[in-house]
Design a protein around this motif. Sequence first.
Motif, PDB file in Angstrom:
ATOM      1  N   HIS A 162      -3.217   5.066  -2.783  1.00 42.17           N
ATOM      2  CA  HIS A 162      -4.099   5.949  -2.024  1.00 42.17           C
ATOM      3  C   HIS A 162      -3.582   7.379  -2.177  1.00 42.17           C
ATOM      4  N   TYR A 208      -8.768  10.623  -0.609  1.00 43.31           N
ATOM      5  CA  TYR A 208      -9.156  11.162   0.682  1.00 43.31           C
ATOM      6  C   TYR A 208      -8.977  12.676   0.656  1.00 43.31           C
ATOM      7  N   SER A 234      -1.221  -0.872  -4.164  1.00 42.12           N
ATOM      8  CA  SER A 234      -2.523  -0.247  -3.933  1.00 42.12           C
ATOM      9  C   SER A 234      -2.274   1.244  -3.700  1.00 42.12           C
ATOM     10  N   LEU A 245      -6.085   9.872   8.883  1.00 39.13           N
ATOM     11  CA  LEU A 245      -6.113   9.241   7.562  1.00 39.13           C
ATOM     12  C   LEU A 245      -4.974   8.234   7.407  1.00 39.13           C
ATOM     13  N   ILE A 246      -3.770   8.603   7.826  1.00 42.21           N
ATOM     14  CA  ILE A 246      -2.641   7.673   7.703  1.00 42.21           C
ATOM     15  C   ILE A 246      -2.884   6.430   8.558  1.00 42.21           C
ATOM     16  N   VAL A 254       0.789   5.457  -0.197  1.00 40.21           N
ATOM     17  CA  VAL A 254      -0.050   6.646  -0.079  1.00 40.21           C
ATOM     18  C   VAL A 254       0.738   7.872  -0.519  1.00 40.21           C
ATOM     19  N   THR A 299       0.846  -1.195   0.000  1.00 43.23           N
ATOM     20  CA  THR A 299       0.000   0.000   0.000  1.00 43.23           C
ATOM     21  C   THR A 299       0.882   1.247   0.000  1.00 43.23           C
ATOM     22  N   SER A 315      -5.743   5.110   9.305  1.00 48.37           N
ATOM     23  CA  SER A 315      -6.781   4.283   8.672  1.00 48.37           C
ATOM     24  C   SER A 315      -6.244   3.535   7.448  1.00 48.37           C
ATOM     25  N   ILE A 316      -5.313   4.139   6.722  1.00 49.44           N
ATOM     26  CA  ILE A 316      -4.743   3.505   5.524  1.00 49.44           C
ATOM     27  C   ILE A 316      -3.687   2.476   5.904  1.00 49.44           C
ATOM     28  N   ASN A 317      -2.889   2.779   6.931  1.00 48.66           N
ATOM     29  CA  ASN A 317      -1.785   1.927   7.378  1.00 48.66           C
ATOM     30  C   ASN A 317      -0.887   1.525   6.207  1.00 48.66           C
ATOM     31  N   PRO A 318      -0.274   2.495   5.536  1.00 52.68           N
ATOM     32  CA  PRO A 318       0.490   2.193   4.322  1.00 52.68           C
ATOM     33  C   PRO A 318       1.820   1.512   4.618  1.00 52.68           C
ATOM     34  N   VAL A 375      -7.677   5.201  -4.428  1.00 53.57           N
ATOM     35  CA  VAL A 375      -8.541   5.561  -3.308  1.00 53.57           C
ATOM     36  C   VAL A 375      -8.190   6.984  -2.886  1.00 53.57           C
TER      37      VAL A 375
END
Length: 376
Positions: free
Chosen positions: A34, A56, A32, A80-81, A6, A4, A83-86, A54
């Motif tokens: 974000h 935000y 993925s 936000l970070i 971001v 992931t 919740s994403i847990n990149p 995705v």
Amino acid sequence: MNKTLVFIINVDWYFRLHWLERAEYFQSLGYSIHIISNFTDNATRDELISKGFVCYELSVRRKSINLLRELRSIFKLKVLIESINPDLIHCVTIKPNVYGGLLNRLFFNKPIIYSVTGLGAVFSSTSLKFVLLRRFVTVLLRLISSKKSRFVFENSEDYQLFVDVGVLKHSNGTIIKGAGIDLTRFAPSSPPMNKSVLFAARLLKDKGLHCLIDAKNILAKRGVDFTLNVAGIVDDDVSSAISLHQIEQWAREGVINWLGNVQDMPRLIGENDIVCLPTTYGEGVPRILIEAASCQRAIITTDVQGCREIVTHESNGLLAEPRDEVSLADHLQTLLLDRYKLIEFGIRGREKVENEFSQEMVFERTHKVYNELLRL
């Protein structure tokens, strides 16, 4: 690979213009994607979502120094970070770099990239406001610099400055020139020889449009006329913005040919003989100049960092003195009256882009940085 990634970036149109192709590339490798940004345009957000990204919302005012507003933005970014847990964080431009870096240092300890896409007025202005801000920002940049971070610069001069001020204390800096250019889309062509000059940039005073108009007036008195085509984005969230009212007034007076926000840049560049960007502050590497060189157009810009990275004086373009309308007028006159030099500069510019600024080079070097960080 199922990682992931971001991106934290100040505004949506900037992501679309400079980062979309890179995001698509890493998506194709299995990342993925974000995006945390200020979405000013539903169409842009919908386009990014349609590509599988995705998105935000994070309202970051680039010119704001309101402490309460900024603290609210930082807190929302933290949520936000979380919740994403990149697996990997990629921040772009000063505020996202500082805010994302501080949060990562305090709470997350993730691998993180800070893209320095030019140092702008904060590092080039001599006004007291920016001198004080520069000192404060430098302290914060030193604080967020760590072994699990990489600072990515678009030109060698910005890299050296960060070495000199003690930000790159972990040998954690690298240079990746510009956003990369699609050499097929921005294909070479011969200039139309129609005495036309293109200014295509954000409509900021710092980009030098006023100086270009003054140079045009100087040349008119010398009997050298040309059409000044102006295209760009009206960017009100910057203190040096040129108002749309002013642009439209110049257009009514016949000073400029106002084209608005043009999407088809290869066509637009192809319709002009010269691309001119008389910017006065530190750029990364201006995308319009890379695009112009790729399309085989001669360039006139200013002798500042970033511009020097793409233009070699008297090889593929000319470098005028910043804020010097006479110097700019002289260089414009040279190219407008010298057909051979106009063509020769364009050919050399295309060669330079092929050797240094291709999309494939940028993708490969960025991928190398990501892999280095993910292995830590």
